[in-house]
Design an enzyme around this catalytic site. Sequence first.
Site, PDB file in Angstrom:
ATOM      1  N   CYS A 104      54.076  54.677 -30.219  1.00  0.00           N
ATOM      2  CA  CYS A 104      55.470  54.278 -30.347  1.00  0.00           C
ATOM      3  C   CYS A 104      55.579  53.218 -31.421  1.00  0.00           C
ATOM      4  O   CYS A 104      54.743  52.317 -31.500  1.00  0.00           O
ATOM      5  CB  CYS A 104      55.964  53.731 -29.005  1.00  0.00           C
ATOM      6  SG  CYS A 104      57.675  53.187 -29.000  1.00  0.00           S
ATOM      7  N   HIS A 146      60.232  61.485 -25.269  1.00  0.00           N
ATOM      8  CA  HIS A 146      59.940  60.098 -25.623  1.00  0.00           C
ATOM      9  C   HIS A 146      61.219  59.379 -26.061  1.00  0.00           C
ATOM     10  O   HIS A 146      61.516  58.278 -25.594  1.00  0.00           O
ATOM     11  CB  HIS A 146      58.889  60.084 -26.743  1.00  0.00           C
ATOM     12  CG  HIS A 146      58.509  58.739 -27.234  1.00  0.00           C
ATOM     13  ND1 HIS A 146      57.303  58.150 -26.925  1.00  0.00           N
ATOM     14  CD2 HIS A 146      59.163  57.848 -28.029  1.00  0.00           C
ATOM     15  CE1 HIS A 146      57.240  56.962 -27.511  1.00  0.00           C
ATOM     16  NE2 HIS A 146      58.356  56.766 -28.199  1.00  0.00           N
ATOM     17  N   GLU A 147      61.981  60.007 -26.953  1.00  0.00           N
ATOM     18  CA  GLU A 147      63.213  59.371 -27.447  1.00  0.00           C
ATOM     19  C   GLU A 147      64.264  59.275 -26.340  1.00  0.00           C
ATOM     20  O   GLU A 147      64.997  58.281 -26.258  1.00  0.00           O
ATOM     21  CB  GLU A 147      63.760  60.121 -28.664  1.00  0.00           C
ATOM     22  CG  GLU A 147      62.823  60.159 -29.865  1.00  0.00           C
ATOM     23  CD  GLU A 147      62.242  58.807 -30.258  1.00  0.00           C
ATOM     24  OE1 GLU A 147      62.931  57.772 -30.120  1.00  0.00           O
ATOM     25  OE2 GLU A 147      61.075  58.770 -30.706  1.00  0.00           O
ATOM     26  N   HIS A 150      63.573  56.227 -24.346  1.00  0.00           N
ATOM     27  CA  HIS A 150      64.071  55.009 -24.999  1.00  0.00           C
ATOM     28  C   HIS A 150      65.532  54.762 -24.653  1.00  0.00           C
ATOM     29  O   HIS A 150      65.923  53.642 -24.325  1.00  0.00           O
ATOM     30  CB  HIS A 150      63.927  55.093 -26.522  1.00  0.00           C
ATOM     31  CG  HIS A 150      62.593  54.678 -27.022  1.00  0.00           C
ATOM     32  ND1 HIS A 150      62.044  53.432 -26.799  1.00  0.00           N
ATOM     33  CD2 HIS A 150      61.669  55.351 -27.753  1.00  0.00           C
ATOM     34  CE1 HIS A 150      60.856  53.357 -27.347  1.00  0.00           C
ATOM     35  NE2 HIS A 150      60.611  54.514 -27.946  1.00  0.00           N
TER      36      HIS A 150
END
Length: 179
Positions: A104, A146-147, A150
Site C-alpha cells: 500500500c 483494496h481500494e 480504503h
Amino acid sequence: MRHGSIPGARGRVRPLTLLGDPILHQPCEDVTAFGPELATLVEDLFATMYASQGVGLAANQVGEPLRVFVYDCPDDEDVRHLGHVVNPRLTEADGVVIRGPEGCLSLPGLEAGTERYDHAVVEGFTVTGDPVTVHGTGFFARCLQHEMDHLAGRVYADRVEGWRRRKLMRQVARAPWRR
C-alpha cells in the site's frame, strides 16, 4: 496516435497520507458535486499514483475523505485496467480466496500476505456522473477490494492476522516514514 489526454497529465502530485493518520481509519463521504473540483481530484490521484509507482489510489490517501479511487492495474493475464470510480459499491466479491502479497502506498515499502477473493465487481460513477461497472479477476480483483477497503476506513494491515500481522506491525514500528 492516442486521442484524449493521459490520466494525471494535468494533475499535481499530492503528499501521501501514511498509516497513523486518522483519515485512513474513517469511512469516506459520498461525492455530491460532479464538477471541476472532482475532475481535478481525479487528475491529482492519477498523478500521485503514477509518481508513487502504485496501481491504485483512494482519495483519503491524499487527505480527501471522499469516495473516489483511481487504478491502473493488470490482472493475472497481464491485461491492463485503467480508470476511476466515484461513489463505488462492491457488489460482488467471490470465487476462490487467495492469500497473496499486498502492499500500500500508505505503508511504503511494506507488504504482507493478505486474503482476498479472486473476483470482484464494483459499481459507481465516472467523474461526469455516468454509471460504470468494473469487473476484476486475479490481481485486479485484489486491487478493487483494496481500494474499497480504503473508502470504508480500512487498510490491508487490518486484514492480516496472526504471525503475519505481528511481523507487519514490527516492520511498521521500524519504518523510516513512522518517525
